[in-house]
Design a protein around this motif. Structure first.
Motif, PDB file in Angstrom:
ATOM      1  N   LEU A 449       0.801  -1.131  -0.120  1.00  0.00           N
ATOM      2  CA  LEU A 449      -0.136   0.116   0.005  1.00  0.00           C
ATOM      3  C   LEU A 449       0.655   1.106   0.065  1.00  0.00           C
ATOM      4  O   LEU A 449       0.403   2.278  -0.374  1.00  0.00           O
ATOM      5  CB  LEU A 449      -1.037  -0.147   1.219  1.00  0.00           C
ATOM      6  CG  LEU A 449      -2.161  -1.083   1.200  1.00  0.00           C
ATOM      7  CD1 LEU A 449      -2.945  -1.109   2.529  1.00  0.00           C
ATOM      8  CD2 LEU A 449      -3.098  -0.807  -0.075  1.00  0.00           C
ATOM      9  N   ALA A 450       1.990   1.304   0.112  1.00  0.00           N
ATOM     10  CA  ALA A 450       3.124   2.330   0.463  1.00  0.00           C
ATOM     11  C   ALA A 450       3.516   2.664  -0.912  1.00  0.00           C
ATOM     12  O   ALA A 450       3.863   3.960  -1.268  1.00  0.00           O
ATOM     13  CB  ALA A 450       4.156   2.103   1.358  1.00  0.00           C
ATOM     14  N   LEU A 451       3.365   2.039  -1.964  1.00  0.00           N
ATOM     15  CA  LEU A 451       3.685   2.355  -3.356  1.00  0.00           C
ATOM     16  C   LEU A 451       2.829   3.340  -3.784  1.00  0.00           C
ATOM     17  O   LEU A 451       1.598   3.544  -3.389  1.00  0.00           O
ATOM     18  CB  LEU A 451       3.660   1.156  -4.324  1.00  0.00           C
ATOM     19  CG  LEU A 451       4.473   0.168  -3.917  1.00  0.00           C
ATOM     20  CD1 LEU A 451       4.101  -1.251  -4.904  1.00  0.00           C
ATOM     21  CD2 LEU A 451       5.966   0.491  -4.360  1.00  0.00           C
ATOM     22  N   PRO A 452       3.290   4.265  -4.824  1.00  0.00           N
ATOM     23  CA  PRO A 452       2.304   5.174  -5.514  1.00  0.00           C
ATOM     24  C   PRO A 452       1.271   4.612  -6.005  1.00  0.00           C
ATOM     25  O   PRO A 452       1.170   3.541  -6.520  1.00  0.00           O
ATOM     26  CB  PRO A 452       3.347   5.739  -6.660  1.00  0.00           C
ATOM     27  CG  PRO A 452       4.714   5.565  -6.038  1.00  0.00           C
ATOM     28  CD  PRO A 452       4.797   4.186  -5.422  1.00  0.00           C
ATOM     29  N   LEU A 453       0.111   5.094  -6.367  1.00  0.00           N
ATOM     30  CA  LEU A 453      -1.093   4.705  -6.939  1.00  0.00           C
ATOM     31  C   LEU A 453      -0.793   4.029  -8.461  1.00  0.00           C
ATOM     32  O   LEU A 453      -1.292   3.062  -8.970  1.00  0.00           O
ATOM     33  CB  LEU A 453      -1.945   5.703  -7.332  1.00  0.00           C
ATOM     34  CG  LEU A 453      -2.806   6.343  -5.670  1.00  0.00           C
ATOM     35  CD1 LEU A 453      -3.706   7.316  -6.120  1.00  0.00           C
ATOM     36  CD2 LEU A 453      -3.404   5.047  -5.164  1.00  0.00           C
ATOM     37  N   LYS A 454       0.029   4.701  -9.175  1.00  0.00           N
ATOM     38  CA  LYS A 454       0.602   4.380 -10.566  1.00  0.00           C
ATOM     39  C   LYS A 454       1.206   3.118 -10.380  1.00  0.00           C
ATOM     40  O   LYS A 454       0.870   1.958 -11.168  1.00  0.00           O
ATOM     41  CB  LYS A 454       1.344   5.142 -11.437  1.00  0.00           C
ATOM     42  CG  LYS A 454       0.400   6.424 -11.766  1.00  0.00           C
ATOM     43  CD  LYS A 454       1.301   7.005 -13.127  1.00  0.00           C
ATOM     44  CE  LYS A 454       0.421   8.036 -13.881  1.00  0.00           C
ATOM     45  NZ  LYS A 454       1.426   8.775 -14.959  1.00  0.00           N
ATOM     46  N   ALA A 455       2.074   2.641  -9.611  1.00  0.00           N
ATOM     47  CA  ALA A 455       2.863   1.545  -9.068  1.00  0.00           C
ATOM     48  C   ALA A 455       1.998   0.236  -8.834  1.00  0.00           C
ATOM     49  O   ALA A 455       1.853  -0.834  -9.348  1.00  0.00           O
ATOM     50  CB  ALA A 455       3.786   1.646  -8.272  1.00  0.00           C
ATOM     51  N   LYS A 456       0.741   0.511  -8.308  1.00  0.00           N
ATOM     52  CA  LYS A 456       0.091  -0.413  -7.663  1.00  0.00           C
ATOM     53  C   LYS A 456      -0.704  -0.873  -8.912  1.00  0.00           C
ATOM     54  O   LYS A 456      -1.161  -2.014  -9.149  1.00  0.00           O
ATOM     55  CB  LYS A 456      -1.121  -0.082  -6.437  1.00  0.00           C
ATOM     56  CG  LYS A 456      -0.294   0.136  -5.305  1.00  0.00           C
ATOM     57  CD  LYS A 456      -1.048   0.732  -4.104  1.00  0.00           C
ATOM     58  CE  LYS A 456      -0.934   2.084  -3.874  1.00  0.00           C
ATOM     59  NZ  LYS A 456      -1.735   2.568  -2.605  1.00  0.00           N
ATOM     60  N   ALA A 479      -5.482  13.031 -12.298  1.00  0.00           N
ATOM     61  CA  ALA A 479      -6.314  12.573 -11.346  1.00  0.00           C
ATOM     62  C   ALA A 479      -5.472  11.731 -10.199  1.00  0.00           C
ATOM     63  O   ALA A 479      -5.792  12.206  -8.971  1.00  0.00           O
ATOM     64  CB  ALA A 479      -7.384  11.782 -12.002  1.00  0.00           C
ATOM     65  N   LEU A 480      -4.748  10.890 -10.651  1.00  0.00           N
ATOM     66  CA  LEU A 480      -3.868  10.294  -9.566  1.00  0.00           C
ATOM     67  C   LEU A 480      -2.999  11.110  -8.929  1.00  0.00           C
ATOM     68  O   LEU A 480      -2.788  10.904  -7.677  1.00  0.00           O
ATOM     69  CB  LEU A 480      -3.039   9.370 -10.624  1.00  0.00           C
ATOM     70  CG  LEU A 480      -3.993   7.766 -11.094  1.00  0.00           C
ATOM     71  CD1 LEU A 480      -3.030   7.364 -12.016  1.00  0.00           C
ATOM     72  CD2 LEU A 480      -4.342   7.112  -9.686  1.00  0.00           C
ATOM     73  N   LYS A 481      -2.390  12.028  -9.463  1.00  0.00           N
ATOM     74  CA  LYS A 481      -1.499  12.999  -8.922  1.00  0.00           C
ATOM     75  C   LYS A 481      -2.277  13.608  -7.753  1.00  0.00           C
ATOM     76  O   LYS A 481      -1.844  13.884  -6.694  1.00  0.00           O
ATOM     77  CB  LYS A 481      -0.741  13.849  -9.702  1.00  0.00           C
ATOM     78  CG  LYS A 481       0.233  14.813  -9.114  1.00  0.00           C
ATOM     79  CD  LYS A 481       1.029  15.880 -10.301  1.00  0.00           C
ATOM     80  CE  LYS A 481       1.907  16.731  -9.616  1.00  0.00           C
ATOM     81  NZ  LYS A 481       2.475  17.526 -10.657  1.00  0.00           N
ATOM     82  N   ASN A 482      -3.617  14.194  -8.167  1.00  0.00           N
ATOM     83  CA  ASN A 482      -4.229  14.917  -7.407  1.00  0.00           C
ATOM     84  C   ASN A 482      -4.841  13.979  -6.066  1.00  0.00           C
ATOM     85  O   ASN A 482      -4.816  14.769  -4.920  1.00  0.00           O
ATOM     86  CB  ASN A 482      -5.701  15.455  -8.036  1.00  0.00           C
ATOM     87  CG  ASN A 482      -6.308  16.385  -7.129  1.00  0.00           C
ATOM     88  OD1 ASN A 482      -6.169  17.214  -6.455  1.00  0.00           O
ATOM     89  ND2 ASN A 482      -7.782  16.013  -7.283  1.00  0.00           N
ATOM     90  N   PHE A 483      -5.201  12.968  -6.531  1.00  0.00           N
ATOM     91  CA  PHE A 483      -5.693  12.178  -5.236  1.00  0.00           C
ATOM     92  C   PHE A 483      -4.425  11.614  -4.202  1.00  0.00           C
ATOM     93  O   PHE A 483      -4.954  11.737  -3.119  1.00  0.00           O
ATOM     94  CB  PHE A 483      -6.248  10.510  -5.919  1.00  0.00           C
ATOM     95  CG  PHE A 483      -7.353  10.888  -6.558  1.00  0.00           C
ATOM     96  CD1 PHE A 483      -8.277  11.778  -6.454  1.00  0.00           C
ATOM     97  CD2 PHE A 483      -7.657   9.693  -7.627  1.00  0.00           C
ATOM     98  CE1 PHE A 483      -9.578  11.795  -7.155  1.00  0.00           C
ATOM     99  CE2 PHE A 483      -8.843  10.002  -8.225  1.00  0.00           C
ATOM    100  CZ  PHE A 483      -9.700  10.826  -8.209  1.00  0.00           C
ATOM    101  N   GLU A 484      -3.414  11.781  -4.662  1.00  0.00           N
ATOM    102  CA  GLU A 484      -2.200  11.633  -3.841  1.00  0.00           C
ATOM    103  C   GLU A 484      -1.935  12.985  -2.914  1.00  0.00           C
ATOM    104  O   GLU A 484      -1.771  12.746  -1.948  1.00  0.00           O
ATOM    105  CB  GLU A 484      -0.919  11.156  -4.685  1.00  0.00           C
ATOM    106  CG  GLU A 484      -0.907   9.686  -4.960  1.00  0.00           C
ATOM    107  CD  GLU A 484       0.321   9.288  -5.638  1.00  0.00           C
ATOM    108  OE1 GLU A 484       0.582   8.126  -5.951  1.00  0.00           O
ATOM    109  OE2 GLU A 484       0.984  10.223  -6.462  1.00  0.00           O
TER     110      GLU A 484
END
Length: 565
Positions: A449-456, A479-484
């Motif tokens: 879960l500690a990975l960035p969203l894109k990596a997951k 969107a992914l950058k914004n969610f992070e």
């Protein structure tokens, strides 16, 4: 010999009072809330009493890439539970509640089939105890409060163009996919475009599925993001002061429903999220209750191992704290023949005649799909058991090909004949599952879960689907950058894609290679607690076919349901 219809079998079956079913499972009667004689809710407070009983083995049922007709996972789950009882072990089921959309549409009900059913099947396939209606009401209350907030001055500065909270209903109706609300007089609201989804696609349904108790339910409801301010800040149900009332509507729905199979095996039926855009699993609470109420708890994950099983592992198991002891992989001759690319299966139509002919070569040509799904199960450290769901038109030579493929891949394999034979027809499968569940497992998640969203997302795409990588639209990347940036970066991910292929392209059969996963949009399910990537055109409000199943459903003179399947 042709079997009676599912409804005929179910209507003729003797039912045991639900209090007796609960007693056999060790569920104290004070925790039962009866809905008639044969259905009851089990209060979540029973979890404390049941926790004093030994923990059973946890078995998840999944499948290869299915035909549009489905490959009988629910029937296999039910028959397996009955088969385990036949070999002298105590078993229990934890299943999703069917949506009335498919029941009245093409697919029909989801109580199992033949002599492997949960009963009373008409109750299960229709209203049951009203959980779906409660989810619908809670979801639509929030939708009403969103539009009311905008109409009453919009103190939160919610940008109407960003509102993503649509309305829901539990019937297939394509005419409601896109609607405009607020038309008419000024007092009728602020006009904006929105639409309806089916209730099974509601985030509230996923929240019900993942909640570990009333407090958790209330907290998750409050975290729902309905849209964003003009400066990009999330607007939540808590800020709209809607979450408390939503929780009140759902306070009874959070309790799992206790039913029984044709052979009186206890079954906990609870929640029903979609398997292609959501988690596709029964509730965490049902499993937390059931794991201490039997020696073997059987649960089902929607669609294939690339879909519901992956979410079972990476979303549900993280929340429940439970790990599977074995996984059953349902396969049919027709599924592998379809995955050969030599046959086309159309929803609502009979199988092509050529598909019914004895042809082991076609089965072998689709074998890569089975191998890929076995590999998916093994990738998370769980022992797979291949269940050949036998249909009347199958041929022994075709079953033998499947046995050989499974054994070469290192999986146990058994022919399942529970639809025609009930628990007796599932003995071979039950024995194989018991053996697999006794093996030590090396369970692991697909990603940290500690990975960035894109990596997951990329971990699921490459490790589960076999993609070469992921391509994002600029909008999805933003969107992914914004969610992070908003603090949601440690959420797990769900990938909304077709269930008709391991890839994102429903036309690609078998185990496709040399392709990349296209992510065109990414959305946030903050209450459910995940980010979901959308690949392709996903329908969240199905339509009815030219001749829906509803045309055949009726009541007879005595008030009995007819035509339900």
């Amino acid at each position: 010999m042709k079997l009676p219809s599912d409804l005929e079998i179910a209507s003729q079956a003797p039912l045991v009072p639900i209090a007796d079913i609960a007693r056999a499972a060790g569920i104290p009667e004070e925790h039962l809330e009866p809905y008639g004689r044969f259905v009851a809710k089990v209060n979540v407070k029973a979890r404390g009493d049941l926790a004093r009983q030994p923990r059973g083995k946890y078995v998840v049922v999944t499948a290869v890439t299915p035909t549009p007709l489905g490959e009988g996972k629910t029937a296999t789950s039910v028959g397996l539970a009955q088969g385990i009882a036949k070999i002298g072990k105590r078993s229990m089921l934890a299943l999703r509640q069917p949506s009335m959309g498919p029941t009245f549409g093409i697919k029909g009900g989801a109580a199992g089939a033949g002599y492997a059913q949960v009963i009373p099947m008409e109750s299960l396939n229709l209203h049951l105890t009203g959980d779906f209606h409660a989810v619908t009401a809670a979801h639509n209350l929030l939708a009403a409060m969103v539009d009311n907030h905008i109409y009453q001055g919009n103190a939160l500065n919610l940008d109407p163009q960003t509102v993503a909270w649509r309305r829901v209903m539990d019937v297939n109706d394509r005419a409601l996919r896109n609607v405009i609300v607020g038309l008419g007089e000024a007092a009728d609201g602020v006009p904006r475009q929105t639409g309806f989804d089916i209730t099974a696609a509601s985030e509230v349904m996923v929240i019900l599925m993942l909640a570990t108790g009333l407090k958790d339910l209330r907290g998750r409801l409050g975290r729902i993001v309905v849209g964003y301010t003009r400066s990009g800040e999330a607007v939540t149900a808590e800020q709209l002061r809607a979450a408390g009332a939503m929780a009140v509507i759902l306070k009874d729905a959070i309790n799992p429903n206790l039913m029984q199979t044709l052979e009186h095996t206890p079954a906990l039926i609870h929640a029903g999220p979609f398997g292609n855009i959501a988690t596709g699993n029964s509730s965490v609470l049902a499993c937390q209750l059931g794991i201490h109420a039997a020696e073997y708890l059987i649960t089902e994950a929607g669609f294939g191992a690339d879909m519901g099983f992956e979410r079972f592992v990476n979303v549900k198991c993280r929340v429940s704290g439970m790990q599977p002891d074995a996984a059953v992989l349902v396969v049919t001759v027709r599924a592998l023949k379809m995955n050969s690319g030599r046959h086309r299966v159309v929803p609502g139509r009979p199988l092509p005649p050529a598909m019914l002919e004895e042809n082991p070569a076609d089965v072998l040509a689709g074998a890569d799909n089975l191998r890929a799904h076995i590999a998916i199960v093994r990738s998370v450290g769980v022992s797979p058991v291949v269940a050949i769901n036998a249909f009347p038109g199958d041929h022994d030579s075709e079953h033998e090909v499947i046995r050989q493929i499974a054994r070469e891949a290192g999986a146990r394999v058994a022919v399942y004949r529970g639809v025609a034979g009930g628990g007796e027809g599932a003995r071979e499968l039950a024995q194989a599952v018991v053996e697999a569940a006794d093996e030590p497992q090396d369970f692991r998640y697909t990603y940290d879960l500690a990975l960035p969203l894109k990596a997951k997302i990329e971990a699921v795409a490459t490790k589960i689907y076999g993609a070469d990588g992921v391509d994002y639209t600029p909008e999805a990347s933003r969107a992914l950058k914004n969610f992070e940036a908003l603090g949601y970066g440690e959420f797990p991910v769900v990938i909304a894609k077709t269930h008709l292929s391991i890839s994102s392209n429903p036309k690609l059969r078998g185990a496709p290679k040399g392709w990349r996963l296209p992510v065109r949009e990414v959305r946030l399910a903050a209450g459910a607690g995940y980010v979901y990537a959308i690949c392709g055109d996903m329908r969240t409000m199905p339509g009815l076919p030219s001749h829906p199943a509803a045309e055949n459903i009726d009541l007879d003179e005595d008030g009995n349901v007819t035509g339900l399947f």
